[in-house]
Design a protein around this motif. Structure first.
Motif, PDB file in Angstrom:
ATOM      1  N   LYS A   8      43.956  43.259  45.096  1.00 39.00           N
ATOM      2  CA  LYS A   8      43.268  44.114  44.126  1.00 39.00           C
ATOM      3  C   LYS A   8      42.249  45.036  44.791  1.00 39.00           C
ATOM      4  O   LYS A   8      41.688  45.917  44.148  1.00 39.00           O
ATOM      5  N   LYS A  49      38.323  33.402  39.574  1.00 39.24           N
ATOM      6  CA  LYS A  49      39.407  34.072  38.852  1.00 39.24           C
ATOM      7  C   LYS A  49      38.878  35.098  37.845  1.00 39.24           C
ATOM      8  O   LYS A  49      39.414  36.213  37.764  1.00 39.24           O
ATOM      9  N   ASP A  59      39.921  39.016  37.848  1.00 41.07           N
ATOM     10  CA  ASP A  59      40.570  39.615  36.679  1.00 41.07           C
ATOM     11  C   ASP A  59      39.805  40.834  36.176  1.00 41.07           C
ATOM     12  O   ASP A  59      40.409  41.816  35.724  1.00 41.07           O
ATOM     13  N   GLN A  60      38.471  40.785  36.251  1.00 42.32           N
ATOM     14  CA  GLN A  60      37.653  41.869  35.711  1.00 42.32           C
ATOM     15  C   GLN A  60      37.408  42.989  36.711  1.00 42.32           C
ATOM     16  O   GLN A  60      36.973  44.075  36.332  1.00 42.32           O
TER      17      GLN A  60
END
Length: 358
Positions: free
Chosen positions: A257, A294, A298-299
């Motif tokens: 990411k 996590k 995710d954010q």
């Protein structure tokens, strides 16, 4: 996403806790069963909270902000805290609060609506934790939840249960960690002729001489910046391959990411590569800084702000009163420290790195 609490049923656990709440509070049960509307129920709950608060004139003044400060705060009873919290819920009922580190997701403050929907039709969608909190809140209001303040001696006794960084066993483990990290990093350092001119080995140096040199560099902060870990693979290697598969997958996802890794060797030496009886869990505070969670992964990329002062408008002071020169790149937190954040990341300081070593 569409959130309509009037259409969301309660889970079995939530329904059980809701019944427990009303069973423990006959007055609350009577209010909700006999009221013809939510507004009527909220009015009666307000009267109840004010009734408790009126027993202490100092608490009434504090709630109305006629008196403020530590001295006034110290005159509040345990019940008063509960009454003021209930009144705050009522005063701000229906307000929406934007959550900047969840892409501006709004949270709606309607606790007594959730109780109303739950009692009347088993709806509202409130989670078990909400009802557990309400149970404790009304126990506190009814003086059925004792206030427990530990003594200084008790706190010191609790602290003595855990080993600190000066404990000989902890010192030994961290020295072992340092030596392991040094051996691994030493393989990546080349000769002065082709490598880094500051951190390099002279031609002909023995492993013993190299190790001695590395220990000298260990006390130089620039060494730790130069050899900070920037990948999950090296992180796991320096931790003696002690990361489990789930953690490795999580870190791999973080890398994919684009979340940057930057953990200096000294920080890593404070983490336990193995768990013994005397140090079990002793590194969790630091480990949670180093290992991405996590929710953060995710954010990441959607975080607009981590704290109130992260919200900036050009030409206007932020929540901390600072006038920042840019509403994108410069994140100034202290008078003599400026933190630069890439435009593409937004003003999300806490979302850029777990281990903030500024």
């Amino acid at each position: 996403m569409i959130y309509i609490p009037e259409k969301i049923g309660l889970s079995a656990r939530s329904l059980t806790l809701l019944r427990k709440l009303f069973r423990e509070n006959p007055r609350l049960d009577e209010i909700y069963t006999q009221s013809e509307s939510l507004d009527e129920a909220k009015k009666k709950v307000r009267e109840w909270a004010l009734e408790v608060l009126s027993e202490n004139t100092e608490a009434v003044s504090y709630y109305k902000r006629e008196k403020i400060g530590r001295n006034s705060f110290g005159k509040l009873r345990w019940q008063d805290f509960a009454a003021i919290r209930i009144l705050d819920y009522l005063d701000h009922s229906g307000r929406k609060f934007s959550n900047p580190y969840r892409n501006g997701k709004e949270s709606l403050n309607v606790p007594f609506l959730l109780l109303w929907l739950g009692e009347k039709s088993g709806l509202g969608g409130a989670k078990p934790l909400f009802f557990q909190d309400m149970i404790h809140l009304f126990r506190q209001l009814n003086n059925q939840l004792p206030q427990y303040v530990p003594t200084k001696e008790q706190v010191e006794e609790w602290m003595e249960r855990w080993h600190d960084g000066l404990d000989p066993n902890i010192v030994r483990v961290r020295e072992e960690n340092r030596e392991r990290i040094i051996r691994i990093l030493m393989r990546n350092i080349k000769s002065c002729e082709i490598g880094d001119t500051r951190y390099c080995f002279e031609e002909g140096m023995t492993d013993e001489q190299k190790t001695k040199k590395m220990r000298e560099w260990w006390n130089d902060y620039r060494f730790h910046l130069r050899f900070a870990v920037r990948s999950p693979k090296l992180l796991n290697e320096l931790l003696d391959y002690s990361l489990d598969l789930d953690t490795q997958k999580l870190l791999q996802k973080a890398e994919e990411k684009g979340i940057p890794f930057f953990i200096n060797p000294y920080y890593l030496s404070l983490l336990n590569a193995r768990t013994d009886d005397f140090n079990a869990g002793s590194d969790l505070a630091i480990r949670h800084y180093v290992i991405y969670s996590k929710p953060l992964i995710d954010q990441f990329g959607n975080i607009q702000a981590w704290e109130k002062e992260d919200k900036v408008e050009p030409g206007k002071p932020n929540a901390a009163g600072w006038l920042l020169p840019s509403h994108h790149c410069v994140h100034r937190r202290y008078p003599e420290v400026a933190i630069l954040i890439p435009n593409t990341m937004g003003r999300s300081c806490g979302g850029l790195c777990v281990s903030c070593q500024r």
